[in-house]
Write an enzyme that holds these catalytic residues in place. Sequence first.
Site, PDB file in Angstrom:
ATOM      1  N   CYS A  43      42.153  47.643  33.782  1.00  0.00           N
ATOM      2  CA  CYS A  43      40.941  47.270  33.048  1.00  0.00           C
ATOM      3  C   CYS A  43      40.774  48.099  31.781  1.00  0.00           C
ATOM      4  O   CYS A  43      40.564  47.565  30.704  1.00  0.00           O
ATOM      5  CB  CYS A  43      39.728  47.421  33.965  1.00  0.00           C
ATOM      6  SG  CYS A  43      38.182  47.219  33.088  1.00  0.00           S
ATOM      7  N   CYS A  48      40.615  44.474  30.459  1.00  0.00           N
ATOM      8  CA  CYS A  48      39.272  44.090  29.984  1.00  0.00           C
ATOM      9  C   CYS A  48      38.834  44.815  28.711  1.00  0.00           C
ATOM     10  O   CYS A  48      38.333  44.181  27.781  1.00  0.00           O
ATOM     11  CB  CYS A  48      38.228  44.385  31.061  1.00  0.00           C
ATOM     12  SG  CYS A  48      38.790  44.148  32.738  1.00  0.00           S
ATOM     13  N   LYS A  51      41.049  44.245  25.560  1.00  0.00           N
ATOM     14  CA  LYS A  51      40.896  42.797  25.297  1.00  0.00           C
ATOM     15  C   LYS A  51      39.581  42.509  24.580  1.00  0.00           C
ATOM     16  O   LYS A  51      39.552  41.805  23.576  1.00  0.00           O
ATOM     17  CB  LYS A  51      40.997  42.040  26.627  1.00  0.00           C
ATOM     18  CG  LYS A  51      40.821  40.543  26.587  1.00  0.00           C
ATOM     19  CD  LYS A  51      39.419  40.019  26.630  1.00  0.00           C
ATOM     20  CE  LYS A  51      38.540  40.527  27.714  1.00  0.00           C
ATOM     21  NZ  LYS A  51      38.817  39.998  29.041  1.00  0.00           N
ATOM     22  N   TYR A 180      42.324  32.746  32.675  1.00  0.00           N
ATOM     23  CA  TYR A 180      41.535  33.688  31.895  1.00  0.00           C
ATOM     24  C   TYR A 180      42.358  34.276  30.735  1.00  0.00           C
ATOM     25  O   TYR A 180      41.923  34.275  29.593  1.00  0.00           O
ATOM     26  CB  TYR A 180      41.147  34.891  32.752  1.00  0.00           C
ATOM     27  CG  TYR A 180      40.013  34.753  33.720  1.00  0.00           C
ATOM     28  CD1 TYR A 180      38.763  35.257  33.409  1.00  0.00           C
ATOM     29  CD2 TYR A 180      40.201  34.192  34.982  1.00  0.00           C
ATOM     30  CE1 TYR A 180      37.718  35.207  34.319  1.00  0.00           C
ATOM     31  CE2 TYR A 180      39.163  34.143  35.898  1.00  0.00           C
ATOM     32  CZ  TYR A 180      37.923  34.659  35.566  1.00  0.00           C
ATOM     33  OH  TYR A 180      36.896  34.606  36.463  1.00  0.00           O
ATOM     34  N   GLU A 184      41.830  33.533  26.781  1.00  0.00           N
ATOM     35  CA  GLU A 184      41.248  34.607  25.969  1.00  0.00           C
ATOM     36  C   GLU A 184      42.199  35.007  24.838  1.00  0.00           C
ATOM     37  O   GLU A 184      41.771  35.165  23.683  1.00  0.00           O
ATOM     38  CB  GLU A 184      40.928  35.820  26.847  1.00  0.00           C
ATOM     39  CG  GLU A 184      39.768  35.540  27.803  1.00  0.00           C
ATOM     40  CD  GLU A 184      39.392  36.722  28.690  1.00  0.00           C
ATOM     41  OE1 GLU A 184      38.291  36.712  29.234  1.00  0.00           O
ATOM     42  OE2 GLU A 184      40.205  37.646  28.858  1.00  0.00           O
ATOM     43  N   HIS A 439      11.260  32.886  23.719  1.00  0.00           N
ATOM     44  CA  HIS A 439      11.466  32.021  22.560  1.00  0.00           C
ATOM     45  C   HIS A 439      11.526  32.837  21.275  1.00  0.00           C
ATOM     46  O   HIS A 439      10.762  33.780  21.139  1.00  0.00           O
ATOM     47  CB  HIS A 439      10.296  31.024  22.489  1.00  0.00           C
ATOM     48  CG  HIS A 439      10.463  30.015  21.414  1.00  0.00           C
ATOM     49  ND1 HIS A 439      11.405  29.008  21.480  1.00  0.00           N
ATOM     50  CD2 HIS A 439       9.820  29.863  20.243  1.00  0.00           C
ATOM     51  CE1 HIS A 439      11.315  28.273  20.389  1.00  0.00           C
ATOM     52  NE2 HIS A 439      10.375  28.772  19.614  1.00  0.00           N
ATOM     53  N   GLU A 444      16.680  30.203  26.744  1.00  0.00           N
ATOM     54  CA  GLU A 444      15.435  29.577  27.228  1.00  0.00           C
ATOM     55  C   GLU A 444      15.707  28.184  27.774  1.00  0.00           C
ATOM     56  O   GLU A 444      14.973  27.661  28.609  1.00  0.00           O
ATOM     57  CB  GLU A 444      14.360  29.538  26.137  1.00  0.00           C
ATOM     58  CG  GLU A 444      14.640  28.612  24.986  1.00  0.00           C
ATOM     59  CD  GLU A 444      13.548  28.709  23.899  1.00  0.00           C
ATOM     60  OE1 GLU A 444      12.410  28.359  24.189  1.00  0.00           O
ATOM     61  OE2 GLU A 444      13.867  29.153  22.776  1.00  0.00           O
TER      62      GLU A 444
HETATM   63  P1  NDP Z   1      44.779  33.008  36.300  1.00  0.00           P
HETATM   64  O1  NDP Z   1      44.973  32.899  37.760  1.00  0.00           O
HETATM   65  O2  NDP Z   1      43.415  33.011  35.744  1.00  0.00           O
HETATM   66  O3  NDP Z   1      45.559  31.835  35.600  1.00  0.00           O
HETATM   67  C1  NDP Z   1      46.923  31.648  35.792  1.00  0.00           C
HETATM   68  C2  NDP Z   1      47.325  30.415  35.016  1.00  0.00           C
HETATM   69  O4  NDP Z   1      48.734  30.277  35.034  1.00  0.00           O
HETATM   70  C3  NDP Z   1      46.734  29.143  35.615  1.00  0.00           C
HETATM   71  O5  NDP Z   1      46.373  28.316  34.554  1.00  0.00           O
HETATM   72  C4  NDP Z   1      47.904  28.579  36.405  1.00  0.00           C
HETATM   73  O6  NDP Z   1      47.855  27.189  36.518  1.00  0.00           O
HETATM   74  C5  NDP Z   1      49.076  28.992  35.533  1.00  0.00           C
HETATM   75  N1  NDP Z   1      50.330  29.141  36.265  1.00  0.00           N
HETATM   76  C6  NDP Z   1      50.551  29.779  37.438  1.00  0.00           C
HETATM   77  N2  NDP Z   1      51.849  29.736  37.765  1.00  0.00           N
HETATM   78  C7  NDP Z   1      52.476  29.060  36.778  1.00  0.00           C
HETATM   79  C8  NDP Z   1      53.824  28.688  36.541  1.00  0.00           C
HETATM   80  N3  NDP Z   1      54.783  29.017  37.399  1.00  0.00           N
HETATM   81  N4  NDP Z   1      54.101  27.999  35.429  1.00  0.00           N
HETATM   82  C9  NDP Z   1      53.132  27.659  34.547  1.00  0.00           C
HETATM   83  N5  NDP Z   1      51.841  27.990  34.712  1.00  0.00           N
HETATM   84  C10 NDP Z   1      51.520  28.677  35.815  1.00  0.00           C
HETATM   85  O7  NDP Z   1      45.618  34.288  35.886  1.00  0.00           O
HETATM   86  P2  NDP Z   1      45.647  35.157  34.558  1.00  0.00           P
HETATM   87  O8  NDP Z   1      47.034  35.658  34.464  1.00  0.00           O
HETATM   88  O9  NDP Z   1      45.053  34.430  33.412  1.00  0.00           O
HETATM   89  O10 NDP Z   1      44.679  36.342  34.933  1.00  0.00           O
HETATM   90  C11 NDP Z   1      44.857  37.077  36.157  1.00  0.00           C
HETATM   91  C12 NDP Z   1      43.538  37.449  36.749  1.00  0.00           C
HETATM   92  O11 NDP Z   1      42.960  38.495  35.995  1.00  0.00           O
HETATM   93  C13 NDP Z   1      42.510  36.342  36.724  1.00  0.00           C
HETATM   94  O12 NDP Z   1      42.607  35.530  37.859  1.00  0.00           O
HETATM   95  C14 NDP Z   1      41.215  37.052  36.652  1.00  0.00           C
HETATM   96  O13 NDP Z   1      40.747  37.238  37.956  1.00  0.00           O
HETATM   97  C15 NDP Z   1      41.556  38.376  36.008  1.00  0.00           C
HETATM   98  N6  NDP Z   1      41.050  38.384  34.618  1.00  0.00           N
HETATM   99  C16 NDP Z   1      39.704  38.353  34.408  1.00  0.00           C
HETATM  100  C17 NDP Z   1      39.207  38.343  33.145  1.00  0.00           C
HETATM  101  C18 NDP Z   1      37.732  38.308  32.937  1.00  0.00           C
HETATM  102  O14 NDP Z   1      36.994  38.623  33.861  1.00  0.00           O
HETATM  103  N7  NDP Z   1      37.262  37.886  31.770  1.00  0.00           N
HETATM  104  C19 NDP Z   1      40.070  38.371  31.970  1.00  0.00           C
HETATM  105  C20 NDP Z   1      41.466  38.377  32.297  1.00  0.00           C
HETATM  106  C21 NDP Z   1      41.918  38.387  33.565  1.00  0.00           C
HETATM  107  P3  NDP Z   1      46.925  26.435  37.592  1.00  0.00           P
HETATM  108  O15 NDP Z   1      45.534  26.482  37.052  1.00  0.00           O
HETATM  109  O16 NDP Z   1      47.488  25.062  37.600  1.00  0.00           O
HETATM  110  O17 NDP Z   1      47.088  27.164  38.875  1.00  0.00           O
END
Ligand code: NDP
Length: 463
Positions: A43, A48, A51, A180, A184, A439, A444
């Site tokens: 983080c 986080c 980022k 995510y 982002e 407001h 709101e």
């Molecule tokens: P996520 O789980 O959010 O997203 C992973 C993405 O990769 C999904 O769109 C998934 O598709 C896709 N995917 C998975 N496997 C493959 C593959 N083999 N080929 C192509 N696409 C694939 O993971 P992130 O890596 O974005 O982030 C990890 C975690 O970190 C998040 O789950 C979140 O909990 C945390 N995080 C939180 C943030 C915040 O609070 N703002 C910011 C950044 C990270 P599908 O949807 O089809 O499964």
Amino acid sequence: MSAYDYDLFVIGGGSGGVRAARVAAALGKRVGIAEEYRFGGTCVIRGCVPKKLFVYASQFPEHFEDAAGYGWTVPKAGFDWPTLIANKDREIARLEAIYRRNVEGAGAEAFHTRAELVDRHTIRLAGEGRSVTAETILVATGGRPAAHPALPGHELCISSNEAFHLEKLPEAIVIEGGGYIAVEFANIFHGLGVKTTLVYRGTEILSRFDMDLRRMLHETMEKKGIDILCHATSEKVERRPDGRLDITVTGKRKLGADQMMLAIGRVPNVEGLGLDAAGVETVKGGAIKVDAYSRTSADNIWAIGDVTNRVQLTPVAIHEAMCFVETAFKGNPTAPDHDTIATAVFSQPEIGTVGLSEDEAVKRYPELEIYRASFRPMRNTLSGRDEKMLMKLVVDAATRKVLGAHVLGPDAGEMAQLLGIPLKAGVSKDDFDRTMAVHPTAAEELVTMYKPTYRVKNGERID
Ligand code: NDP
């Protein structure tokens, strides 16, 4: 006094591990904590916090554009990536030092080394060439970006880890994933002037969120100039003679880019940890198996945070740490509560959400009331920015309980934090209706949507 060197030894100095070490040490426990990379964990060091700094940096071009409608003349702005990186690194180093100081200030002993389990009570400190013992052990080693060995040329790709340290801002980037991190970073790179393409295998980005928000975010990102290819995956990445990359995606389409970033999820850090030797079981995918109180299959060893792959969010790891200390050291068994967690995606515009999406609620409740408002936030009037905000409440028609609140637009993350409290408390739509508006704000709208936009009965929409 126990026969062990420590009452508690924590492996991993990220958000969860540091919190547990600090709180246990403040209780007078003899605590050791080891971190192999940098205190603060994902983080603070490469997640986080940096980022969000990048998000701020990437928003300035729109602020400059918007200023004109408010009477400002802004000279042509220039951007210097090395300055951003250096300033970000300085801030992260400051935070890292605070994390370590807080741990030591509470009386814990911090080790800058890799630590591995030798048996249920013994930890080998690799960098010190010695072992220590502890009565209780907490594994909080977090996770890392998932690799993609099935993709030919995957070794040419970067992950979010490297994105924080690129020497040069790319001219063009392709990002694989629709979660995510992918969303982002697509907005960050685009905002900084990089030609950005998002390649996502599914129907619509951000599969775990409410469909209305997903669609509107997709449209807005495309309007800004981000290319989003859904139903697509990368099939091959190749290095061209000029050093750039050729990325072949579904349909044999070729994309040229300077960098390709994989953001396809994160996997738990368990390799070489000695889990077998200590009798700690894992589940499919490698995450450590824990009970409701974060205890592993070895009863003096506990695990929290991303290494358990319950909910991969920093505040969740911190909450699990607090519950662990209550349970293990204060005689007050407390199971972390993973229900109704507010969350934000720092896309542009932002998403802030808590509770059930409409699609999830439909599966669980026979009749829903959906309140939905889409409008241009006041800030965008004089600026002329053609970007709308979306607010949505999902309500159980039978009990009037608000099941989900979803916001897309400026400050949605801040709103989600505040919406998290009433939704956690189980408030009804009538409570929202009785609440006086503040407001003029965008928020709101959340308390002034008196009539349902539509109802959903047994999965059928009724207007
Ligand atoms: P996520 O789980 O959010 O997203 C992973 C993405 O990769 C999904 O769109 C998934 O598709 C896709 N995917 C998975 N496997 C493959 C593959 N083999 N080929 C192509 N696409 C694939 O993971 P992130 O890596 O974005 O982030 C990890 C975690 O970190 C998040 O789950 C979140 O909990 C945390 N995080 C939180 C943030 C915040 O609070 N703002 C910011 C950044 C990270 P599908 O949807 O089809 O499964």
